[in-house]
Motif scaffolding. Structure first.
Motif, mmCIF file in Angstrom:
data_model
loop_
_atom_site.group_PDB
_atom_site.id
_atom_site.type_symbol
_atom_site.label_atom_id
_atom_site.label_comp_id
_atom_site.label_asym_id
_atom_site.label_seq_id
_atom_site.Cartn_x
_atom_site.Cartn_y
_atom_site.Cartn_z
ATOM 1 N N ARG A 77 1.065 -1.292 0.024
ATOM 2 C CA ARG A 77 -0.020 0.053 0.020
ATOM 3 C C ARG A 77 0.651 1.182 -0.047
ATOM 4 O O ARG A 77 1.325 1.734 1.090
ATOM 5 C CB ARG A 77 -0.758 -0.068 1.378
ATOM 6 N N PHE A 87 -7.342 -3.088 -14.986
ATOM 7 C CA PHE A 87 -7.236 -1.916 -13.969
ATOM 8 C C PHE A 87 -8.629 -2.081 -13.113
ATOM 9 O O PHE A 87 -9.748 -2.140 -13.634
ATOM 10 C CB PHE A 87 -7.221 -0.606 -14.536
ATOM 11 N N ALA A 98 -8.190 -7.307 -7.319
ATOM 12 C CA ALA A 98 -8.330 -5.764 -7.901
ATOM 13 C C ALA A 98 -6.832 -5.396 -8.325
ATOM 14 O O ALA A 98 -5.804 -5.875 -8.020
ATOM 15 C CB ALA A 98 -8.716 -4.783 -6.872
ATOM 16 N N HIS A 99 -6.945 -4.614 -9.565
ATOM 17 C CA HIS A 99 -5.819 -4.221 -10.260
ATOM 18 C C HIS A 99 -4.788 -5.280 -10.929
ATOM 19 O O HIS A 99 -3.708 -5.004 -11.308
ATOM 20 C CB HIS A 99 -5.011 -3.216 -9.377
ATOM 21 N N ARG A 103 1.037 -6.705 -9.653
ATOM 22 C CA ARG A 103 1.652 -6.259 -8.347
ATOM 23 C C ARG A 103 1.929 -7.296 -7.102
ATOM 24 O O ARG A 103 2.537 -6.783 -6.294
ATOM 25 C CB ARG A 103 0.825 -5.048 -7.955
ATOM 26 N N HIS A 165 0.346 3.217 -10.360
ATOM 27 C CA HIS A 165 -0.586 3.602 -9.522
ATOM 28 C C HIS A 165 0.315 4.272 -8.395
ATOM 29 O O HIS A 165 0.105 4.115 -7.268
ATOM 30 C CB HIS A 165 -1.355 2.368 -9.005
ATOM 31 N N LYS A 189 -15.639 7.874 -10.287
ATOM 32 C CA LYS A 189 -16.111 6.661 -9.776
ATOM 33 C C LYS A 189 -16.564 6.683 -8.331
ATOM 34 O O LYS A 189 -17.119 5.668 -7.760
ATOM 35 C CB LYS A 189 -14.692 5.797 -9.618
ATOM 36 N N ASP A 210 -12.016 9.950 -6.682
ATOM 37 C CA ASP A 210 -11.606 8.844 -7.763
ATOM 38 C C ASP A 210 -12.174 9.114 -9.323
ATOM 39 O O ASP A 210 -13.063 8.810 -9.531
ATOM 40 C CB ASP A 210 -12.380 7.385 -7.087
ATOM 41 N N LYS A 250 -13.475 5.735 3.239
ATOM 42 C CA LYS A 250 -12.913 4.880 2.671
ATOM 43 C C LYS A 250 -11.561 4.564 3.402
ATOM 44 O O LYS A 250 -11.208 3.270 3.427
ATOM 45 C CB LYS A 250 -12.866 5.140 1.137
ATOM 46 N N GLU A 269 -2.096 8.731 -11.311
ATOM 47 C CA GLU A 269 -1.642 7.520 -11.834
ATOM 48 C C GLU A 269 -1.633 7.436 -13.459
ATOM 49 O O GLU A 269 -2.403 7.943 -14.286
ATOM 50 C CB GLU A 269 -2.793 6.301 -11.566
#
Ligand code: TA6
Length: 297
Positions: A77, A87, A98-99, A103, A165, A189, A210, A250, A269
């Motif tokens: 993170r 993505f 996710a993503h 990664r 990102h 988003k 977002d 969030k 990003e």
């Protein structure tokens, strides 16, 4: 938890140069530590994750959560996660990570180099599904990251999304402005994926933000009056820019993100996503680059 791949000792035997050494980093994950007169930095082989960059004369530029996990199979993170080959949420498979896969994938060291300006370059490679990727990182007065999807060797086109990102440290996200996207529409988003037109103004952060800015090759400038600096984000081979700050609620929902940390970070990003997913034709190569610089205000 031992890291995947060769030990730091084996990597140092083969690749160590003045200003670059491999070691066991957080969680025992292997990282290259860069320490030169022009810049310092870190990149983990886990996810080819650039975790730190500190150009000479400046405070650290990349943000890292104090709650980040450093575990095989888990994303880090902060820093610069690589999102690939999708993505955000997987388009059809809700259980997919996710993503994408890059990664949390293990990346191998291909080469290291001393740059003419005294910085250090690192090249990593990975094979992810049908894709072969290379990732070149130059730690110097600027941070340059180039993600290359190697030649499509199949007889059919392949479609993917990709993003660097990048998490930036800011003094207070409520006091920054982001220039460069005034003339670009975006997918919001946090408002039911509504497509919104250009605002004509620099971006300020006043709540959860977002936004996927589509069809832009513009450089951005993150102006931070609290830290007294401006961060430039130039790019090539990217038609999408994403701006994200989780704000209060969030942040509290993310286990690897401190509840109060949202004031100290913003993501800008460099991507190819949404309307600008890449259709890589047979025999084609795709290359996306982000170049980060810092100046005092
Ligand atoms: O780039 C913004 C975003 O897609 C946000 O929606 C948020 O989910 C963020 O990425 C972080 O995603 P992650 O999977 O790393 O928690």
């Amino acid at each position: 938890m031992p890291a995947a791949g060769p030990s730091p000792a084996t990597l140092n035997d083969r690749f160590a140069i003045p200003g670059l050494l491999f070691e066991a980093g957080a969680g025992g994950l292997t990282r290259a530590v860069i320490d030169t007169p022009v810049a310092g930095g870190e990149v983990y082989l886990h996810g080819a994750h650039v975790a730190a960059w500190r150009p000479a004369g400046h405070k650290p530029v990349l943000w890292m959560s104090t709650r980040s996990q450093f575990e095989l199979g888990k994303p880090i993170r902060g820093g610069v996660p690589i999102c690939f080959p999708w993505f955000g949420a997987h388009p059809v498979e809700p259980s997919a990570p996710a993503h994408g896969l890059a990664r949390t994938h293990f990346w191998n060291v291909e080469a290291v180099s001393r740059l003419d300006d005294g910085g250090v370059g690192v090249e990593l490679r990975a094979a992810i599904g049908r894709y072969r990727l290379s990732y070149g990182i130059r730690f110097s007065h600027e941070l340059e990251m180039t993600l290359t999807i190697e030649r499509n060797l199949s007889a059919t086109p392949v479609r993917f999304e990709a993003a660097l990102h990048t998490y930036f440290t800011v003094g207070d996200v409520r006091k920054i402005r982001i220039e460069g996207l005034e003339k670009t529409g975006f997918i919001d988003k946090v408002d039911n994926l509504q497509r919104k037109g250009p605002t004509g103004q620099a971006i300020t952060i006043t709540g959860e933000t977002d936004r996927v800015y589509c069809g832009t090759r513009q450089a951005c400038r993150l102006v931070d009056p609290v830290l007294g600096r401006a961060i430039s984000i130039r790019k090539a081979g990217s038609d999408t820019t994403v701006v994200w700050n989780p704000w209060i609620e969030k942040s509290a929902r993310m286990a690897d993100f401190g509840d109060e940390e949202w004031t100290g970070m913003v993501c800008i990003e460099t991507a190819n996503a949404a309307d600008h997913a890449v259709d890589l034709q047979p025999g084609q190569v795709s290359c996306m680059k982000a170049v980060i610089g810092v100046e005092r205000l």
